[in-house]
Design a protein around this motif. Structure first.
Motif, short mmCIF file in Angstrom:
data_model
loop_
_atom_site.label_atom_id
_atom_site.label_comp_id
_atom_site.label_asym_id
_atom_site.label_seq_id
_atom_site.Cartn_x
_atom_site.Cartn_y
_atom_site.Cartn_z
N VAL A 14 0.83 -1.20 -0.28
CA VAL A 14 -0.09 0.07 0.06
C VAL A 14 0.76 1.59 0.03
N SER A 15 1.10 2.07 -0.67
CA SER A 15 1.26 3.84 -1.03
C SER A 15 0.91 4.62 0.61
N ASN A 16 0.09 3.92 1.56
CA ASN A 16 -0.20 5.45 2.51
C ASN A 16 -0.02 3.94 3.78
N SER A 17 0.67 4.25 4.61
CA SER A 17 0.95 3.76 5.75
C SER A 17 -0.22 3.38 6.34
N THR A 18 -1.34 4.18 6.79
CA THR A 18 -2.68 3.57 7.31
C THR A 18 -2.56 2.57 7.11
N TYR A 19 -1.95 1.88 6.36
CA TYR A 19 -3.84 1.33 5.60
C TYR A 19 -2.64 -0.13 5.63
#
Length: 273
Positions: A47-52
């Motif tokens: 994923v590109s967004n670490s919150t995911y």
């Protein structure tokens, strides 16, 4: 991506490379909340967004996965319904997906999903078109909406019309042809509103008549006109008035028209003029 996903196993260094690339892409396109890459089994690899991060190594169960697997070339894509998804923290949005083709271009070895950051992006669009006073302040009581062809609210500045709810107030204004605009008066919560509506005419390659993906969308602006009971009372009073018949050629007591003055009387609001 094609080389890595054409293999049967993915080393940690390879999935890290995928993550690095999509994170860089996401940094350039900030209207996306997240970008993820998955294999042919629907397993998310990066994923590109670490919150995911919690989504990595999980399997996609959404209906658009099968449609992505069925794509025939690298130019085709599919779009999810506007619905809540774990890939947007349970909020509704659109996910755009394309297939990742094998090195020999004979099959799909995975896919890439792009999550539109719908909440702030749509809110910014609605804020731009919201009616304002000459000084820039918002018109009190006015609100704006995006509604799709299935009469689902996509974005809203009114708490009375939350995202995802069914829109039934002026449904005919949500069924306009592409690029068409219209106007009507609506009665809602005891107030009359002037309603302006315009159907989307497409954006770049998306949602146009020539594109394989169709998603009818209308923008609606509601501006309050006043209390319905008061306005109805004024209209009834106006209909009860015996209006003057204006006849410029009238002659009274043999006085010529040149020697007389004609007056027309009329009501504006509650004033007789």
């Amino acid at each position: 991506f094609r080389r890595i996903l054409s293999g049967t196993q993915y080393a940690s260094a390879e999935t890290q490379l995928i993550e690095k690339v999509i994170t860089y892409i996401n940094s350039l396109y900030t209207v996306y909340d997240n970008i993820f890459v998955f294999d042919k089994n629907g397993k998310i690899l990066a994923v590109s967004n670490s919150t995911y991060k919690e989504c990595v190594d999980t399997y996609i169960e959404a209906e658009w996965l099968a449609r992505t697997r069925a794509l025939k070339n690298s130019q085709e894509y599919v779009v999810s319904k506007f619905e809540p998804t774990p890939y947007y923290k349970g909020r509704p949005t659109y996910i755009y997906c394309a297939a990742i083709r094998s090195m020999d271009n004979l099959s799909n070895v995975g896919g890439i999903g792009i999550v539109f950051d719908s909440e702030p992006q749509f809110n910014a669009m609605l804020n731009d078109i919201s009616p304002r006073q000459p000084g820039g302040a918002l018109v009190q009581g006015a609100f704006t909406l995006f509604v799709d062809g299935n009469l689902k609210v996509i974005s809203s500045t009114s708490e009375d019309f939350p995202v995802g709810c069914d829109f039934k107030l002026v449904p005919h204004l949500c069924k306009l042809a592409q690029g068409q605009s219209a106007f009507d008066i609506a009665l809602y919560n005891g107030l009359y509103y002037a309603v302006g509506a315009c159907a989307s005419s497409g954006y770049r390659e998306y949602k146009g008549e020539e594109d394989s993906y169709k998603n009818a969308m209308a923008a609606l602006i509601f501006i309050p006109l006043g209390n319905a009971v008061e306005i109805d009372a004024l209209l009834r009073a106006d209909r009860a008035i015996q209006h003057n018949q204006f006849k410029p050629s009238t002659n009274i007591n043999n006085v010529s028209a040149n020697d007389s003055t004609e007056y027309a009387t009329f009501y504006v609001g509650g004033n007789w003029m």
